[in-house]
Design a protein around this motif. Structure first.
Motif, PDB file in Angstrom:
ATOM      1  N   VAL A 123      71.056  15.236  80.520  1.00 38.16           N
ATOM      2  CA  VAL A 123      72.216  16.454  80.328  1.00 38.16           C
ATOM      3  C   VAL A 123      73.137  16.176  81.426  1.00 38.16           C
ATOM      4  O   VAL A 123      72.743  16.025  82.647  1.00 38.16           O
ATOM      5  CB  VAL A 123      71.234  17.799  80.835  1.00 38.16           C
ATOM      6  CG1 VAL A 123      72.355  18.778  80.476  1.00 38.16           C
ATOM      7  CG2 VAL A 123      70.180  17.945  79.511  1.00 38.16           C
ATOM      8  N   GLU A 125      75.553  16.207  84.315  1.00 34.90           N
ATOM      9  CA  GLU A 125      75.246  17.259  85.440  1.00 34.90           C
ATOM     10  C   GLU A 125      76.741  18.122  85.436  1.00 34.90           C
ATOM     11  O   GLU A 125      76.818  19.409  85.636  1.00 34.90           O
ATOM     12  CB  GLU A 125      75.139  16.413  86.654  1.00 34.90           C
ATOM     13  CG  GLU A 125      76.242  16.020  87.461  1.00 34.90           C
ATOM     14  CD  GLU A 125      75.790  15.435  88.649  1.00 34.90           C
ATOM     15  OE1 GLU A 125      75.025  15.765  89.188  1.00 34.90           O
ATOM     16  OE2 GLU A 125      76.472  14.310  88.957  1.00 34.90           O
ATOM     17  N   THR A 128      78.163  22.032  82.842  1.00 40.57           N
ATOM     18  CA  THR A 128      77.550  23.208  83.253  1.00 40.57           C
ATOM     19  C   THR A 128      77.221  24.203  82.477  1.00 40.57           C
ATOM     20  O   THR A 128      76.198  24.913  82.640  1.00 40.57           O
ATOM     21  CB  THR A 128      78.318  23.685  84.577  1.00 40.57           C
ATOM     22  OG1 THR A 128      79.852  23.943  83.758  1.00 40.57           O
ATOM     23  CG2 THR A 128      78.641  22.773  85.918  1.00 40.57           C
ATOM     24  N   VAL A 131      73.862  23.022  80.948  1.00 38.72           N
ATOM     25  CA  VAL A 131      72.832  23.149  82.127  1.00 38.72           C
ATOM     26  C   VAL A 131      72.403  24.689  82.349  1.00 38.72           C
ATOM     27  O   VAL A 131      71.244  24.966  82.171  1.00 38.72           O
ATOM     28  CB  VAL A 131      73.400  22.749  83.325  1.00 38.72           C
ATOM     29  CG1 VAL A 131      72.338  22.992  84.701  1.00 38.72           C
ATOM     30  CG2 VAL A 131      73.533  21.079  83.382  1.00 38.72           C
ATOM     31  N   ARG A 132      73.507  25.489  82.252  1.00 38.34           N
ATOM     32  CA  ARG A 132      73.235  27.138  82.550  1.00 38.34           C
ATOM     33  C   ARG A 132      72.170  27.681  81.266  1.00 38.34           C
ATOM     34  O   ARG A 132      71.539  28.320  81.275  1.00 38.34           O
ATOM     35  CB  ARG A 132      74.446  27.879  82.647  1.00 38.34           C
ATOM     36  CG  ARG A 132      75.001  27.865  84.219  1.00 38.34           C
ATOM     37  CD  ARG A 132      75.895  28.869  84.411  1.00 38.34           C
ATOM     38  NE  ARG A 132      76.821  28.883  83.441  1.00 38.34           N
ATOM     39  CZ  ARG A 132      77.961  28.227  83.661  1.00 38.34           C
ATOM     40  NH1 ARG A 132      78.293  27.462  84.767  1.00 38.34           N
ATOM     41  NH2 ARG A 132      79.005  28.356  82.846  1.00 38.34           N
ATOM     42  N   TRP A 134      70.290  25.571  78.949  1.00 36.87           N
ATOM     43  CA  TRP A 134      69.116  25.198  79.054  1.00 36.87           C
ATOM     44  C   TRP A 134      68.235  25.902  80.228  1.00 36.87           C
ATOM     45  O   TRP A 134      67.102  26.447  80.069  1.00 36.87           O
ATOM     46  CB  TRP A 134      69.000  23.632  79.210  1.00 36.87           C
ATOM     47  CG  TRP A 134      69.576  23.296  78.305  1.00 36.87           C
ATOM     48  CD1 TRP A 134      70.545  21.992  78.460  1.00 36.87           C
ATOM     49  CD2 TRP A 134      69.940  23.392  76.905  1.00 36.87           C
ATOM     50  NE1 TRP A 134      71.190  21.652  77.226  1.00 36.87           N
ATOM     51  CE2 TRP A 134      70.716  22.638  76.325  1.00 36.87           C
ATOM     52  CE3 TRP A 134      69.410  24.501  75.762  1.00 36.87           C
ATOM     53  CZ2 TRP A 134      71.370  22.591  74.893  1.00 36.87           C
ATOM     54  CZ3 TRP A 134      69.898  24.470  74.540  1.00 36.87           C
ATOM     55  CH2 TRP A 134      70.866  23.677  74.123  1.00 36.87           C
ATOM     56  N   GLN A 135      68.818  26.267  81.456  1.00 38.96           N
ATOM     57  CA  GLN A 135      67.946  26.820  82.386  1.00 38.96           C
ATOM     58  C   GLN A 135      67.646  28.315  81.824  1.00 38.96           C
ATOM     59  O   GLN A 135      66.579  28.975  82.247  1.00 38.96           O
ATOM     60  CB  GLN A 135      68.717  26.969  83.712  1.00 38.96           C
ATOM     61  CG  GLN A 135      68.691  25.634  84.476  1.00 38.96           C
ATOM     62  CD  GLN A 135      69.667  25.312  85.690  1.00 38.96           C
ATOM     63  OE1 GLN A 135      70.932  26.047  85.764  1.00 38.96           O
ATOM     64  NE2 GLN A 135      69.364  24.567  86.485  1.00 38.96           N
ATOM     65  N   ILE A 141      65.493  21.584  85.859  1.00 36.14           N
ATOM     66  CA  ILE A 141      65.894  20.148  86.428  1.00 36.14           C
ATOM     67  C   ILE A 141      64.900  19.492  87.327  1.00 36.14           C
ATOM     68  O   ILE A 141      64.363  20.196  88.306  1.00 36.14           O
ATOM     69  CB  ILE A 141      67.360  20.261  86.983  1.00 36.14           C
ATOM     70  CG1 ILE A 141      68.478  20.618  86.118  1.00 36.14           C
ATOM     71  CG2 ILE A 141      67.683  18.817  87.652  1.00 36.14           C
ATOM     72  CD1 ILE A 141      69.761  21.159  86.931  1.00 36.14           C
ATOM     73  N   THR A 144      67.533  14.014  88.789  1.00 35.40           N
ATOM     74  CA  THR A 144      68.706  13.689  88.584  1.00 35.40           C
ATOM     75  C   THR A 144      69.058  12.149  88.676  1.00 35.40           C
ATOM     76  O   THR A 144      68.688  11.908  89.707  1.00 35.40           O
ATOM     77  CB  THR A 144      70.144  14.427  88.981  1.00 35.40           C
ATOM     78  OG1 THR A 144      69.633  15.854  88.956  1.00 35.40           O
ATOM     79  CG2 THR A 144      71.434  13.743  88.474  1.00 35.40           C
ATOM     80  N   HIS A 160      71.109  14.673  84.383  1.00 39.08           N
ATOM     81  CA  HIS A 160      69.674  15.366  84.650  1.00 39.08           C
ATOM     82  C   HIS A 160      68.558  15.424  83.653  1.00 39.08           C
ATOM     83  O   HIS A 160      68.836  15.189  82.607  1.00 39.08           O
ATOM     84  CB  HIS A 160      70.172  17.175  84.563  1.00 39.08           C
ATOM     85  CG  HIS A 160      71.006  17.550  85.754  1.00 39.08           C
ATOM     86  ND1 HIS A 160      70.849  17.299  87.134  1.00 39.08           N
ATOM     87  CD2 HIS A 160      72.141  18.511  85.619  1.00 39.08           C
ATOM     88  CE1 HIS A 160      71.793  17.851  87.720  1.00 39.08           C
ATOM     89  NE2 HIS A 160      72.470  18.780  86.874  1.00 39.08           N
ATOM     90  N   MET A 162      65.592  17.551  82.267  1.00 43.95           N
ATOM     91  CA  MET A 162      65.282  18.723  82.285  1.00 43.95           C
ATOM     92  C   MET A 162      64.090  18.755  81.410  1.00 43.95           C
ATOM     93  O   MET A 162      63.848  18.231  80.400  1.00 43.95           O
ATOM     94  CB  MET A 162      66.300  19.540  81.487  1.00 43.95           C
ATOM     95  CG  MET A 162      67.627  19.602  82.429  1.00 43.95           C
ATOM     96  SD  MET A 162      69.033  20.714  81.755  1.00 43.95           S
ATOM     97  CE  MET A 162      68.436  22.285  82.650  1.00 43.95           C
TER      98      MET A 162
END
Length: 166
Positions: A123, A125, A128, A131-132, A134-135, A141, A144, A160, A162
């Motif tokens: 993913v 970095e 964003t 990333v947000r 998936w979080q 994460i 990295t 990343h 994840m």
């Protein structure tokens, strides 16, 4: 409120409708390290999974193709208990929750198929939004890889890894 969308298994006849946004996303160079300039036929095996994997499409009520996801085992053999996936949302339809719906679908699919966890290997970095997302769906994460992705605007950025335990 966004119009309803449905997710279904991709049919080979869907590929010509997926390919335009696949190729534009790859050409943008911001999220995937797929080879650039692939023809319709050359790109097909990069996206359309074969069993035990699965490719799905997200379509709205009038049949407009909004996005797609591919999923399956992260590795063969002794690594096949961990799933992985990749996602595409047509840039013309971003911001409608398509990525979230595809992500939720994939997590449910992995659970139903009996996977132990889901690993995203790469993913970017600077992506964003992803990333947000998936979080928010329970991914963490776990590491990295520095400077592993050559971004057209930011230069070499990290990838990343994840993971989500199921």
């Amino acid at each position: 409120m966004s119009p309803p969308l449905s997710i279904r298994e991709a049919d080979p006849r869907d590929w010509p409708r997926i390919y335009p946004f696949f190729s534009s996303i790859v050409a943008a160079g911001e999220t995937y390290a797929f080879p650039e300039g692939l023809s319709l036929e050359e790109a097909l095996p990069w996206w359309m999974e074969r069993p035990p994997g699965l490719t799905v499409v997200a379509v709205d009520a009038d049949g407009t193709m909004l996005g797609s996801a591919k999923m399956g085992p992260n590795r063969p053999g002794r690594g096949s208990h961990v799933a992985t996936a990749s996602f595409l949302v047509d840039p013309a339809h971003q911001g409608r929750g398509v990525g979230r719906k595809l992500g939720e679908y994939m997590v449910g699919w992995a659970r139903r198929e009996g996977y132990h966890g889901i690993q995203f290997n790469a993913v970017v970095e600077t992506n964003t939004v992803a990333v947000r997302l998936w979080q928010s769906l329970g991914f963490h994460i776990i590491g990295t890889v520095p400077e592993a992705f050559d971004h057209p605007k930011h230069g070499r950025v990290g990838l990343h890894v994840m993971f989500q335990r199921l």
